[in-house]
Every structure is written in structure tokens, then in C-alpha cells.
Design a protein around this motif. Structure first.
Motif, PDB file in Angstrom:
ATOM      1  N   ILE A 165       0.862  -1.177   0.000  1.00 28.49           N
ATOM      2  CA  ILE A 165       0.000   0.000   0.000  1.00 28.49           C
ATOM      3  C   ILE A 165       0.899   1.229   0.000  1.00 28.49           C
ATOM      4  O   ILE A 165       1.782   1.359   0.849  1.00 28.49           O
ATOM      5  N   THR A 166       0.668   2.128  -0.939  1.00 31.54           N
ATOM      6  CA  THR A 166       1.534   3.297  -1.080  1.00 31.54           C
ATOM      7  C   THR A 166       1.239   4.343  -0.004  1.00 31.54           C
ATOM      8  O   THR A 166       0.142   4.401   0.551  1.00 31.54           O
ATOM      9  N   ASN A 167       2.225   5.173   0.252  1.00 34.67           N
ATOM     10  CA  ASN A 167       2.068   6.267   1.215  1.00 34.67           C
ATOM     11  C   ASN A 167       1.048   7.291   0.713  1.00 34.67           C
ATOM     12  O   ASN A 167       0.351   7.911   1.509  1.00 34.67           O
ATOM     13  N   ASN A 168       0.950   7.471  -0.602  1.00 37.40           N
ATOM     14  CA  ASN A 168      -0.031   8.412  -1.158  1.00 37.40           C
ATOM     15  C   ASN A 168      -1.452   7.969  -0.843  1.00 37.40           C
ATOM     16  O   ASN A 168      -2.315   8.798  -0.556  1.00 37.40           O
ATOM     17  N   TYR A 169      -1.707   6.652  -0.918  1.00 39.84           N
ATOM     18  CA  TYR A 169      -3.037   6.143  -0.580  1.00 39.84           C
ATOM     19  C   TYR A 169      -3.355   6.436   0.887  1.00 39.84           C
ATOM     20  O   TYR A 169      -4.437   6.918   1.211  1.00 39.84           O
ATOM     21  N   PHE A 170      -2.400   6.116   1.776  1.00 43.79           N
ATOM     22  CA  PHE A 170      -2.612   6.374   3.196  1.00 43.79           C
ATOM     23  C   PHE A 170      -2.847   7.853   3.460  1.00 43.79           C
ATOM     24  O   PHE A 170      -3.736   8.233   4.215  1.00 43.79           O
ATOM     25  N   ALA A 171      -2.038   8.701   2.845  1.00 48.00           N
ATOM     26  CA  ALA A 171      -2.156  10.149   3.066  1.00 48.00           C
ATOM     27  C   ALA A 171      -3.518  10.655   2.606  1.00 48.00           C
ATOM     28  O   ALA A 171      -4.159  11.450   3.297  1.00 48.00           O
ATOM     29  N   SER A 172      -3.985  10.187   1.466  1.00 51.95           N
ATOM     30  CA  SER A 172      -5.293  10.609   0.960  1.00 51.95           C
ATOM     31  C   SER A 172      -6.417  10.087   1.848  1.00 51.95           C
ATOM     32  O   SER A 172      -7.355  10.821   2.178  1.00 51.95           O
ATOM     33  N   LEU A 173      -6.325   8.836   2.267  1.00 51.41           N
ATOM     34  CA  LEU A 173      -7.338   8.220   3.140  1.00 51.41           C
ATOM     35  C   LEU A 173      -7.423   8.955   4.474  1.00 51.41           C
ATOM     36  O   LEU A 173      -8.509   9.316   4.943  1.00 51.41           O
ATOM     37  N   VAL A 174      -6.283   9.213   5.073  1.00 52.91           N
ATOM     38  CA  VAL A 174      -6.227   9.898   6.369  1.00 52.91           C
ATOM     39  C   VAL A 174      -6.684  11.345   6.228  1.00 52.91           C
ATOM     40  O   VAL A 174      -7.424  11.856   7.076  1.00 52.91           O
ATOM     41  N   GLY A 175      -6.269  12.026   5.157  1.00 53.39           N
ATOM     42  CA  GLY A 175      -6.669  13.417   4.941  1.00 53.39           C
ATOM     43  C   GLY A 175      -8.174  13.561   4.793  1.00 53.39           C
ATOM     44  O   GLY A 175      -8.785  14.459   5.366  1.00 53.39           O
ATOM     45  N   LYS A 176      -8.798  12.659   4.038  1.00 53.22           N
ATOM     46  CA  LYS A 176     -10.259  12.704   3.880  1.00 53.22           C
ATOM     47  C   LYS A 176     -10.959  12.450   5.207  1.00 53.22           C
ATOM     48  O   LYS A 176     -11.948  13.118   5.535  1.00 53.22           O
ATOM     49  N   ALA A 177     -10.467  11.490   5.979  1.00 56.93           N
ATOM     50  CA  ALA A 177     -11.080  11.172   7.273  1.00 56.93           C
ATOM     51  C   ALA A 177     -10.960  12.358   8.223  1.00 56.93           C
ATOM     52  O   ALA A 177     -11.925  12.716   8.912  1.00 56.93           O
ATOM     53  N   ALA A 178      -9.791  12.987   8.266  1.00 58.55           N
ATOM     54  CA  ALA A 178      -9.578  14.113   9.179  1.00 58.55           C
ATOM     55  C   ALA A 178     -10.431  15.319   8.790  1.00 58.55           C
ATOM     56  O   ALA A 178     -11.024  15.964   9.652  1.00 58.55           O
ATOM     57  N   GLN A 179     -10.515  15.612   7.494  1.00 61.27           N
ATOM     58  CA  GLN A 179     -11.267  16.783   7.065  1.00 61.27           C
ATOM     59  C   GLN A 179     -12.771  16.600   7.206  1.00 61.27           C
ATOM     60  O   GLN A 179     -13.506  17.585   7.211  1.00 61.27           O
TER      61      GLN A 179
ATOM     62  N   ASN B  92     -10.104   8.984  16.660  1.00 60.04           N
ATOM     63  CA  ASN B  92     -11.028   7.858  16.522  1.00 60.04           C
ATOM     64  C   ASN B  92     -11.411   7.615  15.061  1.00 60.04           C
ATOM     65  O   ASN B  92     -11.433   6.467  14.605  1.00 60.04           O
ATOM     66  N   LYS B  93     -11.712   8.680  14.334  1.00 61.70           N
ATOM     67  CA  LYS B  93     -12.135   8.558  12.938  1.00 61.70           C
ATOM     68  C   LYS B  93     -11.014   8.011  12.064  1.00 61.70           C
ATOM     69  O   LYS B  93     -11.229   7.124  11.232  1.00 61.70           O
ATOM     70  N   VAL B  94      -9.795   8.529  12.241  1.00 64.37           N
ATOM     71  CA  VAL B  94      -8.658   8.076  11.439  1.00 64.37           C
ATOM     72  C   VAL B  94      -8.341   6.619  11.750  1.00 64.37           C
ATOM     73  O   VAL B  94      -8.140   5.811  10.837  1.00 64.37           O
ATOM     74  N   ARG B  95      -8.305   6.260  13.022  1.00 61.64           N
ATOM     75  CA  ARG B  95      -8.011   4.877  13.408  1.00 61.64           C
ATOM     76  C   ARG B  95      -9.046   3.925  12.790  1.00 61.64           C
ATOM     77  O   ARG B  95      -8.694   2.926  12.180  1.00 61.64           O
ATOM     78  N   TYR B  96     -10.327   4.259  12.941  1.00 63.08           N
ATOM     79  CA  TYR B  96     -11.395   3.402  12.407  1.00 63.08           C
ATOM     80  C   TYR B  96     -11.312   3.300  10.883  1.00 63.08           C
ATOM     81  O   TYR B  96     -11.404   2.206  10.315  1.00 63.08           O
ATOM     82  N   THR B  97     -11.119   4.422  10.198  1.00 67.96           N
ATOM     83  CA  THR B  97     -11.082   4.445   8.734  1.00 67.96           C
ATOM     84  C   THR B  97      -9.926   3.618   8.187  1.00 67.96           C
ATOM     85  O   THR B  97     -10.106   2.811   7.274  1.00 67.96           O
TER      86      THR B  97
END
Length: 118
Positions: A13-27, A93-98
């Protein structure tokens, strides 16, 4: 890049995928007005490159794999007058769950840094 093995083979899994996933969850959390670059140098680089909105989701996100679990660092800006502690708990909580539901990987720590108040 995070690489792990399951009974069917290896998964990367690429870092870009993680960054996008986490960014969407946080925002998506109440009170978060945006993501902030981790350093002034990164702010200047992103300004010069004039990145698209999709790239803004991954700004200020760092994901590291340590002993099979993930550590996530987030740099955010929040709205003036909101409870920063409640926002930080909500984001954690949201980032961990996502991340855990999307990837199946364990998130050991989520660090939230409030760099700006709008």
C-alpha cells in the motif's frame, strides 16, 4: 510504502493512498478547516507547484509503519472557538477506524498537531 503478507501473497500500500485516506477522514471531522504543511519549506513548495485540491488532502499527513502497526501524524487547522481537545479525540477515533477498516492494518498511534486556528 507498507508491505505485508497474507495467505494469498504480499500486499503493498503506497504512502499516497494512506495520506489521501487519512486526509479525507480528518477533514470530515467537525471543526477541521484544512490540512497544513508540516514545515515552512513544504508550504513554499506547494505554493510554487500550485497543487490541485486533491493533493491538499494529503498535506500535513505522515504515515509510518513500525513493527507491523502504523503511526499517523496529522497537521491541521481548526475553526476559532471550538474545543480543540474534542476535535483531536474525534480525529484520532475517525482516522483509526477508517484506516483499520480500509486496510486491515492496526493503527498504534495517531498524533494530531493543531498548527493554525482560523
Amino acid at each position: 510504502m507498507v508491505k505485508f503478507e497474507n495467505p494469498n501473497g504480499y500486499i503493498e500500500i503506497t504512502n499516497n493512498y494512506f495520506a489521501s485516506l487519512v486526509g479525507k477522514a480528518a477533514q470530515s471531522c467537525f471543526g477541521v478547516t484544512g490540512m497544513v504543511d508540516k514545515s515552512p519549506v513544504q508550504s513554499i513548495k506547494s505554493f510554487i507547484k500550485n497543487k490541485a485540491e486533491a493533493d491538499n488532502l494529503s498535506r500535513g499527513v505522515s504515515v509510518k509503519s513500525v513493527n507491523g502497526s502504523l503511526t499517523v501524524d496529522l497537521h491541521i487547522s481548526v475553526s476559532y472557538g471550538v474545543n480543540i481537545s474534542a476535535i483531536a479525540d474525534s480525529i484520532k477515533n475517525k482516522v483509526r477506524y477508517t484506516v483499520e477498516t480500509a486496510t486491515g492494518l492496526k493503527v498504534s498511534k495517531v498524533n494530531v498537531f493543531v498548527d493554525m486556528i482560523n
